[in-house]
Design an enzyme around this catalytic site. Structure first.
Site, PDB file in Angstrom:
ATOM      1  N   GLY A 305       0.817  -1.209   0.000  1.00 50.12           N
ATOM      2  CA  GLY A 305       0.000   0.000   0.000  1.00 50.12           C
ATOM      3  C   GLY A 305       0.850   1.258   0.000  1.00 50.12           C
ATOM      4  O   GLY A 305       1.968   1.286  -0.516  1.00 50.12           O
ATOM      5  N   SER A 306       0.343   2.292   0.640  1.00 54.16           N
ATOM      6  CA  SER A 306       0.948   3.626   0.518  1.00 54.16           C
ATOM      7  C   SER A 306       2.324   3.764   1.149  1.00 54.16           C
ATOM      8  O   SER A 306       3.027   4.742   0.870  1.00 54.16           O
ATOM      9  CB  SER A 306       0.010   4.676   1.122  1.00 54.16           C
ATOM     10  OG  SER A 306      -1.166   4.770   0.335  1.00 54.16           O
ATOM     11  N   VAL A 307       2.746   2.827   1.988  1.00 52.38           N
ATOM     12  CA  VAL A 307       4.119   2.863   2.494  1.00 52.38           C
ATOM     13  C   VAL A 307       5.099   2.807   1.320  1.00 52.38           C
ATOM     14  O   VAL A 307       6.187   3.395   1.366  1.00 52.38           O
ATOM     15  CB  VAL A 307       4.375   1.700   3.485  1.00 52.38           C
ATOM     16  CG1 VAL A 307       5.864   1.548   3.768  1.00 52.38           C
ATOM     17  CG2 VAL A 307       3.632   1.934   4.790  1.00 52.38           C
ATOM     18  N   PHE A 308       4.685   2.150   0.255  1.00 55.99           N
ATOM     19  CA  PHE A 308       5.559   2.019  -0.910  1.00 55.99           C
ATOM     20  C   PHE A 308       5.779   3.354  -1.623  1.00 55.99           C
ATOM     21  O   PHE A 308       6.715   3.474  -2.422  1.00 55.99           O
ATOM     22  CB  PHE A 308       4.985   0.998  -1.896  1.00 55.99           C
ATOM     23  CG  PHE A 308       5.963   0.587  -2.965  1.00 55.99           C
ATOM     24  CD1 PHE A 308       6.962  -0.323  -2.693  1.00 55.99           C
ATOM     25  CD2 PHE A 308       5.900   1.148  -4.230  1.00 55.99           C
ATOM     26  CE1 PHE A 308       7.879  -0.674  -3.663  1.00 55.99           C
ATOM     27  CE2 PHE A 308       6.808   0.807  -5.214  1.00 55.99           C
ATOM     28  CZ  PHE A 308       7.811  -0.120  -4.933  1.00 55.99           C
ATOM     29  N   LYS A 309       4.965   4.353  -1.319  1.00 50.58           N
ATOM     30  CA  LYS A 309       5.162   5.670  -1.929  1.00 50.58           C
ATOM     31  C   LYS A 309       6.521   6.255  -1.557  1.00 50.58           C
ATOM     32  O   LYS A 309       7.040   7.123  -2.258  1.00 50.58           O
ATOM     33  CB  LYS A 309       4.029   6.612  -1.507  1.00 50.58           C
ATOM     34  CG  LYS A 309       2.674   6.220  -2.115  1.00 50.58           C
ATOM     35  CD  LYS A 309       1.525   7.044  -1.556  1.00 50.58           C
ATOM     36  CE  LYS A 309       0.196   6.605  -2.182  1.00 50.58           C
ATOM     37  NZ  LYS A 309      -0.970   7.278  -1.605  1.00 50.58           N
TER      38      LYS A 309
END
Length: 574
Positions: A305-309
């Site tokens: 999810g958004s941690v990968f941003k």
């Protein structure tokens, strides 16, 4: 004359045959006595010697401060020597009574004609001593060791456990088997041809050599506190599971690795679900046990999810395709080919800079910068950051990244990958990759083993691990530290804010497959201090009920952990 000649020939033939046979027998005897003597000497010794193994004490596992996490308890092995038993009925009665065994089962072993028959293993020492006091002919009571874990379920999937033969099965126990196992000893007794021990002949004894002690980077206090925090959120959110990982991003030392619900290391074959094992087939029970023993931090993959941003932004900064002053417009979605891919904010964020985009965790912003970078270059950075290889953590069964082939990454796949969907990684992989981005560009090897100690606590070997440099530039690393600190101080990670500390981090909420099941994984990754990271933590909540946003339910968990752990580690408030 003819008869005499015939008889002489017969006698000569018989004589020659006898000479040949006798020569063969003499030759065979010479071969056996001279050339094959050693072999038969060994057979003779085996016939007249009985061996009883003395188990070596397995090395202890201690935390970074010397707290014992795994040790040994003295137990006994009860055996019988058939040829030495004088009163079989008494032996059967005593053993079945003291060991609480079925009399028929004991009788079968006692009456079996064999050199030695094992009745029971892992008998507590008190019972073993009581049987020894009966002084029953033919009954042997040998002391042995059984693995014991003082804190029951603490770090169960990390420490692992041993089987009946005292060999490691999972976790550190199997990974460091050669360090911990030691060398078994032996008791040699001399017997006559009937297998009866000879009186007055001393036993030969080869003493066992205990295994070395393994010192690990885990901290008992941090592990216990994180486990308690994980159990609290597990019960509060009625979640399927909760994982918490704390590590030093500068060198890869792991302070805590929690996967609740944990299981009892002193009873590892009892399911922690409360399910009745008797209702399961052998295959179903083994599958359930294997699932219970899995370490979600390293054995299982998930969509980050958004941690990968964090990775997407770092790749674009490194490539020079992104400036912090770049502006974007978010109407609440992006149309990519034939897909309408939504932002988490239905009405959109409107006009925003990139800094605001990462603070808001805005999906359209990251789709825009990812598409600008392009699939080929995005894949190259994915590879450069080490996401396509294992972290080589010193625990067995690490899973690899599940990723599209480069040639299969289309526009839609690239758009979803930019915010952490359509591929899967392990939590430890995310922690290590983000560490390399915020620590100045060094990719560390995560590890739990720290040193090998002898019985006196002296260091025999300090364990070393590889590092790789230049994951990102120092400039990109410092920029990401600042950006992620603003996410906590001003953006979606504000629930992780802790007064007196600069904390950087990123929230995430991802939907599991199949999407129709409406199950989510809520997570938060945070590090402190933001400008000089000394600790990095991840909280992952699987299938929480009710509110499931990572910034709402996962970020506060790490904040509360840091409120206690940062002072404990000597990280002072600024």
């Amino acid at each position: 004359m003819k008869n005499r000649t015939y008889n002489r020939k017969k006698i000569l033939v018989v004589f020659l045959c006898a000479v040949v046979i006798l020569s063969g027998l003499i030759g065979r005897l010479v071969y056996l006595m001279i050339f094959d003597a050693e072999y038969y000497q060994e057979l003779a010794e085996d016939l007249h010697e009985r061996e009883r193994e003395i188990k070596a004490a397995r090395g202890e596992i201690v935390d970074r401060n010397g707290v014992v996490l795994a040790t040994n308890r003295t137990v006994c092995t009860i055996s019988v020597v058939h040829s030495q038993i004088e009163d079989p009925e008494t032996v059967i009665s005593v053993l079945s009574s003291e060991l609480s065994l079925d009399e028929a089962e004991v009788r079968e072993k006692v009456e079996k004609v064999s050199s030695m028959e094992r009745i029971e293993t892992n008998v507590d020492k008190e019972t073993g001593d009581k049987i020894r006091e009966y002084d029953l002919a033919g009954v042997k009571v040998d002391e042995d060791y059984k693995r014991y874990y003082p804190f029951d379920d603490l770090a169960s999937r990390v420490l692992g456990f041993t089987g009946g033969d005292n060999q490691g099965i999972i976790g550190l126990e199997v990974k460091y088997e050669d360090v911990l196992k030691g060398t078994n000893g032996m008791i040699l007794t001399v017997t006559d041809a009937r297998g009866i021990e000879l009186e007055g002949v001393a036993e030969d004894r080869i003493e066992p050599v205990a295994g070395d002690t393994l010192q690990v980077s885990l901290d008992y206090n941090i592990q216990a506190y994180c486990q308690q925090a994980a159990m609290n959120v597990l019960e509060e959110k009625q979640a399927e599971a909760v994982s918490i990982l704390l590590m030093n991003p500068q060198n890869g030392e792991i302070y805590a690795m929690v996967n609740v619900p944990e299981f009892d290391l002193n009873d590892p074959f009892t399911l922690n679900t409360g399910e009745d094992a008797s209702s399961l087939t052998d295959e179903e029970l083994q599958d359930a046990l294997n699932q219970m023993w899995r370490n979600r931090c390293i054995n299982d993959t998930y969509e980050p999810g958004s941690v990968f941003k964090i990775i997407t932004a770092s790749a674009c900064l490194e490539a020079g395709t992104l400036s912090l002053d770049d502006t974007f417009y978010c109407p609440g979605y992006r149309i990519v080919e034939d897909r309408k891919i939504r932002c988490h904010k239905v009405g959109g964020h409107g006009q925003e800079t990139f800094v605001q985009g990462i603070q808001n965790s805005c999906n359209p912003v990251f789709m825009d910068i990812g598409l600008e970078l392009g699939a080929e270059r995005f894949y190259e950075y994915f590879e450069k950051f080490g996401l396509l290889k294992l972290t080589n953590i010193d625990l067995p069964g690490e899973a690899g990244t599940i990723m599209h082939r480069k040639e299969d990454i289309g526009t839609v796949e690239l758009a979803t990958m930019t915010f952490g969907q359509s591929f899967q990684v392990t939590p430890i992989q995310m922690a290590v990759t983000v560490s390399s981005i915020i620590n100045g560009g060094t990719r560390v090897t995560p590890h739990i083993g720290a040193a090998v100690l002898d019985e006196e606590g002296n260091t025999v070997e300090k364990l070393e691990y590889e590092t790789e440099s230049d994951a990102v530039s120092k400039e990109t690393s410092e920029t990401m530290q600042t950006l992620l600190e603003s996410v906590v101080s001003e953006g979606s990670g504000k629930n992780a804010y802790l007064e007196g500390y600069s904390i950087g981090g990123k929230t995430a909420t991802s939907q599991t497959l199949p999407r129709s099941a409406n199950k989510y994984i809520s997570s938060f990754l945070g590090f402190a201090p933001a400008d000089d990271p000394q600790i990095l933590g991840m909280v992952i909540i699987h299938d929480p009920q009710g509110v499931y946003y990572g910034g709402t339910i996962a970020a506060p968990v790490l904040r509360d952990i840091y409120d206690n752990v940062l002072p404990y580690l000597g990280i002072e408030k600024n």
